[in-house]
Design a protein around this motif. Structure first.
Motif, PDB file in Angstrom:
ATOM      1  N   ILE A 117      82.854  38.261   6.052  1.00  0.00           N
ATOM      2  CA  ILE A 117      81.605  37.694   6.561  1.00  0.00           C
ATOM      3  C   ILE A 117      81.904  36.355   7.213  1.00  0.00           C
ATOM      4  CG2 ILE A 117      79.360  36.736   5.916  1.00  0.00           C
ATOM      5  CD1 ILE A 117      79.308  38.843   3.646  1.00  0.00           C
ATOM      6  N   SER A 118      81.419  36.194   8.423  1.00  0.00           N
ATOM      7  CA  SER A 118      81.599  34.942   9.136  1.00  0.00           C
ATOM      8  C   SER A 118      80.290  34.618   9.870  1.00  0.00           C
ATOM      9  CB  SER A 118      82.780  35.038  10.103  1.00  0.00           C
ATOM     10  OG  SER A 118      83.039  33.788  10.710  1.00  0.00           O
ATOM     11  N   PHE A 119      80.382  33.895  10.961  1.00  0.00           N
ATOM     12  CA  PHE A 119      79.173  33.525  11.688  1.00  0.00           C
ATOM     13  C   PHE A 119      79.517  33.213  13.143  1.00  0.00           C
ATOM     14  CE2 PHE A 119      81.051  29.444  11.178  1.00  0.00           C
ATOM     15  CZ  PHE A 119      80.525  28.639  12.182  1.00  0.00           C
ATOM     16  N   LYS A 120      78.484  33.098  13.938  1.00  0.00           N
ATOM     17  CA  LYS A 120      78.580  32.558  15.284  1.00  0.00           C
ATOM     18  C   LYS A 120      77.287  31.808  15.561  1.00  0.00           C
ATOM     19  CE  LYS A 120      76.907  36.842  17.453  1.00  0.00           C
ATOM     20  NZ  LYS A 120      77.216  37.910  18.415  1.00  0.00           N
ATOM     21  N   TRP A 121      77.309  30.977  16.598  1.00  0.00           N
ATOM     22  CA  TRP A 121      76.117  30.225  16.949  1.00  0.00           C
ATOM     23  C   TRP A 121      75.301  31.001  17.971  1.00  0.00           C
ATOM     24  CZ3 TRP A 121      75.341  26.731  13.517  1.00  0.00           C
ATOM     25  CH2 TRP A 121      76.384  25.993  12.978  1.00  0.00           C
ATOM     26  N   HIS A 122      73.995  31.070  17.761  1.00  0.00           N
ATOM     27  CA  HIS A 122      73.102  31.748  18.700  1.00  0.00           C
ATOM     28  C   HIS A 122      73.168  31.056  20.055  1.00  0.00           C
ATOM     29  CE1 HIS A 122      69.462  33.448  20.485  1.00  0.00           C
ATOM     30  NE2 HIS A 122      69.492  34.362  19.523  1.00  0.00           N
ATOM     31  N   GLU A 123      73.296  31.857  21.123  1.00  0.00           N
ATOM     32  CA  GLU A 123      73.503  31.292  22.447  1.00  0.00           C
ATOM     33  C   GLU A 123      72.307  30.493  22.963  1.00  0.00           C
ATOM     34  OE1 GLU A 123      74.534  34.487  25.001  1.00  0.00           O
ATOM     35  OE2 GLU A 123      76.481  34.876  24.059  1.00  0.00           O
ATOM     36  N   ILE A 124      71.106  30.805  22.470  1.00  0.00           N
ATOM     37  CA  ILE A 124      69.908  30.154  23.001  1.00  0.00           C
ATOM     38  C   ILE A 124      69.451  28.984  22.131  1.00  0.00           C
ATOM     39  CG2 ILE A 124      67.473  30.469  23.628  1.00  0.00           C
ATOM     40  CD1 ILE A 124      68.155  33.333  24.368  1.00  0.00           C
ATOM     41  N   ASP A 125      69.189  29.261  20.846  1.00  0.00           N
ATOM     42  CA  ASP A 125      68.629  28.206  19.999  1.00  0.00           C
ATOM     43  C   ASP A 125      69.647  27.541  19.083  1.00  0.00           C
ATOM     44  OD1 ASP A 125      69.079  30.077  18.013  1.00  0.00           O
ATOM     45  OD2 ASP A 125      66.986  30.689  17.870  1.00  0.00           O
ATOM     46  N   GLY A 126      70.900  28.008  19.108  1.00  0.00           N
ATOM     47  CA  GLY A 126      71.952  27.357  18.339  1.00  0.00           C
ATOM     48  C   GLY A 126      71.889  27.578  16.848  1.00  0.00           C
ATOM     49  N   THR A 127      71.111  28.564  16.400  1.00  0.00           N
ATOM     50  CA  THR A 127      71.034  28.858  14.971  1.00  0.00           C
ATOM     51  C   THR A 127      72.241  29.685  14.533  1.00  0.00           C
ATOM     52  OG1 THR A 127      69.686  30.808  15.445  1.00  0.00           O
ATOM     53  CG2 THR A 127      68.515  28.751  14.952  1.00  0.00           C
ATOM     54  N   HIS A 135      89.762  40.857   9.361  1.00  0.00           N
ATOM     55  CA  HIS A 135      90.527  39.725   8.863  1.00  0.00           C
ATOM     56  C   HIS A 135      91.453  39.133   9.910  1.00  0.00           C
ATOM     57  CE1 HIS A 135      93.544  42.885   8.565  1.00  0.00           C
ATOM     58  NE2 HIS A 135      94.467  41.967   8.375  1.00  0.00           N
ATOM     59  N   CYS A 136      91.775  39.940  10.944  1.00  0.00           N
ATOM     60  CA  CYS A 136      92.697  39.491  11.975  1.00  0.00           C
ATOM     61  C   CYS A 136      91.984  38.834  13.157  1.00  0.00           C
ATOM     62  CB  CYS A 136      93.547  40.664  12.459  1.00  0.00           C
ATOM     63  SG  CYS A 136      92.581  42.059  13.105  1.00  0.00           S
ATOM     64  N   GLN A 137      90.653  38.814  13.136  1.00  0.00           N
ATOM     65  CA  GLN A 137      89.907  38.190  14.216  1.00  0.00           C
ATOM     66  C   GLN A 137      89.825  36.680  14.008  1.00  0.00           C
ATOM     67  OE1 GLN A 137      86.466  41.276  14.034  1.00  0.00           O
ATOM     68  NE2 GLN A 137      86.297  40.333  16.058  1.00  0.00           N
ATOM     69  N   PRO A 138      89.675  35.922  15.117  1.00  0.00           N
ATOM     70  CA  PRO A 138      89.441  34.479  14.975  1.00  0.00           C
ATOM     71  C   PRO A 138      88.184  34.230  14.146  1.00  0.00           C
ATOM     72  CG  PRO A 138      89.979  35.034  17.251  1.00  0.00           C
ATOM     73  CD  PRO A 138      89.792  36.336  16.528  1.00  0.00           C
ATOM     74  N   ASN A 139      88.302  33.368  13.161  1.00  0.00           N
ATOM     75  CA  ASN A 139      87.208  33.122  12.223  1.00  0.00           C
ATOM     76  C   ASN A 139      86.804  31.650  12.303  1.00  0.00           C
ATOM     77  OD1 ASN A 139      85.441  32.911  10.084  1.00  0.00           O
ATOM     78  ND2 ASN A 139      86.770  33.956   8.618  1.00  0.00           N
ATOM     79  N   PRO A 140      85.600  31.363  12.794  1.00  0.00           N
ATOM     80  CA  PRO A 140      85.178  29.956  12.907  1.00  0.00           C
ATOM     81  C   PRO A 140      85.116  29.233  11.571  1.00  0.00           C
ATOM     82  CG  PRO A 140      83.341  31.454  13.329  1.00  0.00           C
ATOM     83  CD  PRO A 140      84.584  32.284  13.309  1.00  0.00           C
ATOM     84  N   LEU A 141      84.964  29.973  10.458  1.00  0.00           N
ATOM     85  CA  LEU A 141      84.977  29.323   9.149  1.00  0.00           C
ATOM     86  C   LEU A 141      86.344  28.714   8.845  1.00  0.00           C
ATOM     87  CD1 LEU A 141      82.949  31.682   6.763  1.00  0.00           C
ATOM     88  CD2 LEU A 141      82.396  29.327   7.423  1.00  0.00           C
ATOM     89  N   GLU A 142      87.381  29.299   9.411  1.00  0.00           N
ATOM     90  CA  GLU A 142      88.737  28.837   9.147  1.00  0.00           C
ATOM     91  C   GLU A 142      89.262  27.927  10.249  1.00  0.00           C
ATOM     92  OE1 GLU A 142      90.331  32.705   6.614  1.00  0.00           O
ATOM     93  OE2 GLU A 142      90.555  32.706   8.799  1.00  0.00           O
ATOM     94  N   SER A 143      88.430  27.681  11.247  1.00  0.00           N
ATOM     95  CA  SER A 143      88.859  26.847  12.365  1.00  0.00           C
ATOM     96  C   SER A 143      88.783  25.368  11.999  1.00  0.00           C
ATOM     97  CB  SER A 143      87.977  27.108  13.587  1.00  0.00           C
ATOM     98  OG  SER A 143      88.259  26.181  14.616  1.00  0.00           O
ATOM     99  N   PRO A 144      89.821  24.595  12.289  1.00  0.00           N
ATOM    100  CA  PRO A 144      89.779  23.153  11.991  1.00  0.00           C
ATOM    101  C   PRO A 144      88.722  22.422  12.812  1.00  0.00           C
ATOM    102  CG  PRO A 144      91.717  23.719  13.314  1.00  0.00           C
ATOM    103  CD  PRO A 144      91.098  25.013  12.866  1.00  0.00           C
ATOM    104  N   LYS A 145      88.253  23.054  13.899  1.00  0.00           N
ATOM    105  CA  LYS A 145      87.231  22.438  14.741  1.00  0.00           C
ATOM    106  C   LYS A 145      85.819  22.786  14.271  1.00  0.00           C
ATOM    107  CE  LYS A 145      90.139  22.477  18.891  1.00  0.00           C
ATOM    108  NZ  LYS A 145      90.246  22.929  20.315  1.00  0.00           N
ATOM    109  N   GLY A 146      85.730  23.651  13.243  1.00  0.00           N
ATOM    110  CA  GLY A 146      84.426  24.056  12.738  1.00  0.00           C
ATOM    111  C   GLY A 146      83.831  23.026  11.790  1.00  0.00           C
ATOM    112  N   LEU A 147      82.629  23.342  11.304  1.00  0.00           N
ATOM    113  CA  LEU A 147      81.986  22.452  10.354  1.00  0.00           C
ATOM    114  C   LEU A 147      82.821  22.365   9.072  1.00  0.00           C
ATOM    115  CD1 LEU A 147      78.194  23.369  10.610  1.00  0.00           C
ATOM    116  CD2 LEU A 147      79.320  21.306  11.435  1.00  0.00           C
ATOM    117  N   SER A 148      82.862  21.187   8.497  1.00  0.00           N
ATOM    118  CA  SER A 148      83.616  20.996   7.271  1.00  0.00           C
ATOM    119  C   SER A 148      82.780  21.287   6.031  1.00  0.00           C
ATOM    120  CB  SER A 148      84.167  19.561   7.201  1.00  0.00           C
ATOM    121  OG  SER A 148      85.027  19.307   8.299  1.00  0.00           O
TER     122      SER A 148
END
Length: 315
Positions: A117-127, A135-148
């Protein structure tokens, strides 16, 4: 060779008119989808000679599906995936090269058991839009540029409902099969080598979101890469509920298998047992002709929602 026959189990609709007050009830029976069946022989043959070299080989497998939920520390920072949020299972059967099939099955198992389970930001309202990824896909939860750090009202169990769909599982199987086949693309395959590794699979799953059984078939095909190398690949196809999928000896038995399946439905007979008997007669016909390719034992695997059962028949 191999002969696998897969389709949707059906049952005759219930006659409610018998319990109504209508003086002139009209009951029009229908056959309603009620599961999935996969009938398979168990012979392994030599690709070059067509000679049967063993029987009793298991061609239908059950693979567990696991969707993992993220774990957060008390301060709201993402830590890891430690708990399975939802499970499912899939029945998969293959025809073709056993070595290629083993490679494919290993890839499918690895990917299906490690969905996250991961997430993405809504393109319009940013939710936040919650997603399920491999497991092999880029995961924003594990990205150092993501929210801490994440608030307590994010990543709740209710946010994850409906993520594990039949289509997600089918797409993951397609990706896994193509990943396994991709390992051959770095070699310059000629047509004989391509035929030797030819493999196709059929997969049945229960989709809890659409509340239906789904049967997918994956035929192996090829295309020429930019450098002219023969590249094997597959694309999934959702089998309609009124059709049957045949793998292996399609040229010899596909037309008659489809005819048998259609006849059972038009006769308001549940098709699993008649199709098992059809497979039995096909094996006996091949054996009586002195040819090789398919053999006993044979198996019948059924999927009813999350429940998978398998029975082996010696003859």
């Amino acid at each position: 060779m191999t002969l696998i026959i897969a389709g949707y189990q059906h049952t005759k609709s219930f006659d409610y008119s018998r319990y109504g007050d209508d003086d002139d009830p009209t009951y029009i029976p229908e056959m309603e989808e009620d599961g999935i069946f996969i009938a398979a022989d168990s012979a392994i043959t030599n690709h070059s000679t067509g000679r049967t070299i063993l029987n009793g080989f298991r061609k239908t497998h059950q693979i567990d599906v696991k969707l993992w939920k993220p774990y957060f520390m008390p301060d709201g920072s993402f830590r890891d995936y430690k708990e399975v949020f939802e499970t499912n299972n899939v029945a998969i059967s293959f025809a073709g090269s056993t070595l290629t099939a083993q490679h494919i099955m290993n890839s499918i198992t690895t990917h299906l058991q490690n969905l996250r389970i991961s997430f993405k930001w809504h393109e319009i309202d940013g939710t936040i839009v919650y997603t399920a990824i491999r497991h092999c896909q880029p995961n924003p939860l594990e990205s150092p540029k993501g929210l801490s750090y994440w608030d307590d009202d994010t990543f709740l169990n209710r946010d994850f409902e409906g993520l594990l769909t039949g289509e997600l599982i089918a797409d993951t199987i397609e990706y896994s099969m193509n990943e396994a086949l991709m390992s051959a693309s770095k070699y310059k395959l000629d047509m004989d080598e391509f035929k030797a590794m030819h493999t196709e699979i059929v997969a049945g799953v229960w989709c809890p979101v659409k509340r239906r059984h789904e049967l997918y078939v994956y035929r192996m095909d090829s295309k020429r890469g930019e450098d002219g190398v023969l590249v094997p690949f597959t694309e999934k196809t959702l089998v309609p509920t009124n059709e049957v999928a045949v793998l292996g000896m399609r040229k010899e038995f596909e037309a008659s298998a489809k005819g048998c399946f259609s006849n059972t439905l038009s006769s308001f007979v549940s098709p699993a047992q008649p199709m098992l008997e059809f497979l039995r007669e096909c094996i006996r016909t091949v054996e009586a002709s002195g040819k090789n390719g398919i053999a006993f034992p044979m198996s019948m695997t059924t999927l009813d929602h999350y429940n998978i059962e398998k029975i082996v028949y010696q003859a």
